[in-house]
Design a protein around this motif. Structure first.
Motif, PDB file in Angstrom:
ATOM      1  N   VAL A 235       6.387  -1.301  -4.662  1.00  0.00           N
ATOM      2  CA  VAL A 235       7.452  -1.434  -3.659  1.00  0.00           C
ATOM      3  C   VAL A 235       7.826  -2.902  -3.466  1.00  0.00           C
ATOM      4  N   ARG A 236       6.830  -3.762  -3.532  1.00  0.00           N
ATOM      5  CA  ARG A 236       7.095  -5.196  -3.370  1.00  0.00           C
ATOM      6  C   ARG A 236       7.971  -5.728  -4.499  1.00  0.00           C
ATOM      7  N   MET A 237       7.998  -5.032  -5.627  1.00  0.00           N
ATOM      8  CA  MET A 237       8.796  -5.491  -6.770  1.00  0.00           C
ATOM      9  C   MET A 237      10.271  -5.145  -6.626  1.00  0.00           C
ATOM     10  N   ILE A 238      10.591  -4.247  -5.713  1.00  0.00           N
ATOM     11  CA  ILE A 238      11.990  -3.845  -5.533  1.00  0.00           C
ATOM     12  C   ILE A 238      12.780  -4.996  -4.917  1.00  0.00           C
ATOM     13  N   PRO A 239      13.816  -5.479  -5.615  1.00  0.00           N
ATOM     14  CA  PRO A 239      14.616  -6.604  -5.112  1.00  0.00           C
ATOM     15  C   PRO A 239      15.566  -6.169  -3.998  1.00  0.00           C
ATOM     16  N   PRO A 240      16.002  -7.098  -3.160  1.00  0.00           N
ATOM     17  CA  PRO A 240      16.922  -6.792  -2.060  1.00  0.00           C
ATOM     18  C   PRO A 240      18.205  -6.179  -2.613  1.00  0.00           C
ATOM     19  N   GLY A 241      18.781  -5.237  -1.866  1.00  0.00           N
ATOM     20  CA  GLY A 241      20.021  -4.613  -2.306  1.00  0.00           C
ATOM     21  C   GLY A 241      19.796  -3.473  -3.269  1.00  0.00           C
ATOM     22  N   ARG A 242      18.528  -3.197  -3.577  1.00  0.00           N
ATOM     23  CA  ARG A 242      18.223  -2.109  -4.512  1.00  0.00           C
ATOM     24  C   ARG A 242      17.285  -1.133  -3.833  1.00  0.00           C
ATOM     25  N   VAL A 243      17.334   0.122  -4.237  1.00  0.00           N
ATOM     26  CA  VAL A 243      16.463   1.129  -3.653  1.00  0.00           C
ATOM     27  C   VAL A 243      15.796   1.952  -4.753  1.00  0.00           C
ATOM     28  N   ALA A 244      14.620   2.454  -4.457  1.00  0.00           N
ATOM     29  CA  ALA A 244      13.891   3.274  -5.440  1.00  0.00           C
ATOM     30  C   ALA A 244      13.511   4.590  -4.763  1.00  0.00           C
ATOM     31  N   THR A 245      13.297   5.612  -5.554  1.00  0.00           N
ATOM     32  CA  THR A 245      12.928   6.911  -4.981  1.00  0.00           C
ATOM     33  C   THR A 245      11.408   7.065  -5.036  1.00  0.00           C
ATOM     34  N   TYR A 246      10.895   7.967  -4.208  1.00  0.00           N
ATOM     35  CA  TYR A 246       9.452   8.203  -4.160  1.00  0.00           C
ATOM     36  C   TYR A 246       8.964   8.654  -5.536  1.00  0.00           C
TER      37      TYR A 246
ATOM     38  N   TRP B  82       3.445   9.221   1.782  1.00  0.00           N
ATOM     39  CA  TRP B  82       2.330   9.160   2.713  1.00  0.00           C
ATOM     40  C   TRP B  82       1.784   7.729   2.792  1.00  0.00           C
ATOM     41  N   ALA B  83       1.733   7.080   1.646  1.00  0.00           N
ATOM     42  CA  ALA B  83       1.229   5.697   1.585  1.00  0.00           C
ATOM     43  C   ALA B  83       2.131   4.785   2.413  1.00  0.00           C
ATOM     44  N   LEU B  84       3.423   4.991   2.301  1.00  0.00           N
ATOM     45  CA  LEU B  84       4.360   4.153   3.049  1.00  0.00           C
ATOM     46  C   LEU B  84       4.260   4.442   4.538  1.00  0.00           C
ATOM     47  N   GLY B  85       4.005   5.703   4.859  1.00  0.00           N
ATOM     48  CA  GLY B  85       3.882   6.073   6.259  1.00  0.00           C
ATOM     49  C   GLY B  85       2.666   5.442   6.914  1.00  0.00           C
ATOM     50  N   ALA B  86       1.707   5.061   6.093  1.00  0.00           N
ATOM     51  CA  ALA B  86       0.484   4.448   6.604  1.00  0.00           C
ATOM     52  C   ALA B  86       0.672   2.961   6.878  1.00  0.00           C
ATOM     53  N   LEU B  87       1.817   2.427   6.459  1.00  0.00           N
ATOM     54  CA  LEU B  87       2.062   1.001   6.670  1.00  0.00           C
ATOM     55  C   LEU B  87       2.267   0.690   8.151  1.00  0.00           C
TER      56      LEU B  87
ATOM     57  N   ALA C 236       3.625  -1.597  11.460  1.00  0.00           N
ATOM     58  CA  ALA C 236       4.896  -2.261  11.753  1.00  0.00           C
ATOM     59  C   ALA C 236       4.726  -3.749  11.468  1.00  0.00           C
ATOM     60  N   GLY C 237       5.740  -4.339  10.899  1.00  0.00           N
ATOM     61  CA  GLY C 237       5.639  -5.766  10.614  1.00  0.00           C
ATOM     62  C   GLY C 237       4.965  -6.066   9.295  1.00  0.00           C
ATOM     63  N   THR C 238       4.835  -5.067   8.449  1.00  0.00           N
ATOM     64  CA  THR C 238       4.219  -5.268   7.141  1.00  0.00           C
ATOM     65  C   THR C 238       5.165  -6.058   6.236  1.00  0.00           C
ATOM     66  N   SER C 239       4.587  -6.681   5.241  1.00  0.00           N
ATOM     67  CA  SER C 239       5.410  -7.468   4.313  1.00  0.00           C
ATOM     68  C   SER C 239       5.963  -6.585   3.200  1.00  0.00           C
ATOM     69  N   VAL C 240       5.562  -5.326   3.194  1.00  0.00           N
ATOM     70  CA  VAL C 240       6.039  -4.401   2.167  1.00  0.00           C
ATOM     71  C   VAL C 240       7.431  -3.865   2.540  1.00  0.00           C
ATOM     72  N   PRO C 241       8.399  -4.058   1.667  1.00  0.00           N
ATOM     73  CA  PRO C 241       9.777  -3.583   1.924  1.00  0.00           C
ATOM     74  C   PRO C 241       9.909  -2.070   1.816  1.00  0.00           C
ATOM     75  N   TRP C 242       9.214  -1.337   2.656  1.00  0.00           N
ATOM     76  CA  TRP C 242       9.212   0.128   2.652  1.00  0.00           C
ATOM     77  C   TRP C 242      10.609   0.723   2.838  1.00  0.00           C
TER      78      TRP C 242
END
Length: 104
Positions: free
Chosen positions: A12-23, A41-46, A48-54
Motif C-alpha cells: 500500500v505504501r508503494m501506491i503513488p498519490p492520485g492512484r488507487v489499487a483494489t484489494y 481486514w489488514a487495513l481495518g486494523a490500521l 488513525a494517523g498511520t503513515s500507510v495510505p489506506w
DNA sequence: CGTATGACGAGCC
DNA sequence: AGGCTCGCCATAC
C-alpha cells in the motif's frame, strides 16, 4: 516475514498519490489472489494517523467500502479528491484512469 | 485445533 | 444496472 499484514502495508505504501489499487490487486501481488478480504481486514486494523495510505485502496467496483463501521468512507473520498482522483455520479472511480499499474 | 469474522470478488437472478 | 449468494484466505478466540 512478520505476517501478511506487514506485507499488505508495504504494498500500500508503494501506491503513488492520485492512484488507487483494489484489494484483490494487492492480494494477487502478495501471491494470494483470493485473500482480498484479508487485505481489507489488514487495513481495518490500521490506527488513525498511520503513515500507510489506506485511502488509496478500494474494491474492484472502483468504490469505497469503508463505510461499514465508521465514517472513514467520507474521509477517504475527501483525501482522494485532494489527490485529483475523480468520482463519477455513482461515487465510483475510473480504474482505467486512476488504477495503479503496480511498481515500476 | 475448530469456529467465526471481515474495508472482497466473481457469478447469478 | 443493482442486489443477493457462495467461495477464499489470514487472524482472533
Amino acid at each position: 516475514m512478520g505476517g501478511f499484514f506487514r506485507d499488505v502495508y508495504c504494498v500500500v505504501r508503494m501506491i503513488p498519490p492520485g492512484r488507487v489499487a483494489t484489494y484483490g490487486q494487492i492480494a494477487t501481488y502478495l501471491g494470494s489472489p483470493h485473500a482480498a478480504r484479508t487485505v481489507g481486514w489488514a487495513l481495518g486494523a490500521l490506527p488513525a494517523g498511520t503513515s500507510v495510505p489506506w485511502h488509496r485502496v478500494i474494491n474492484a467496483l472502483g468504490r469505497i467500502s469503508a463505510s461499514r463501521s465508521g465514517h472513514r468512507a467520507d474521509q477517504q473520498r475527501a483525501m482522494l479528491e485532494e489527490e485529483d482522483v475523480v468520482f463519477d455520479e455513482s461515487g465510483r472511480i475510473d480504474l482505467k484512469k486512476h488504477g495503479w499499474k503496480g511498481p515500476r
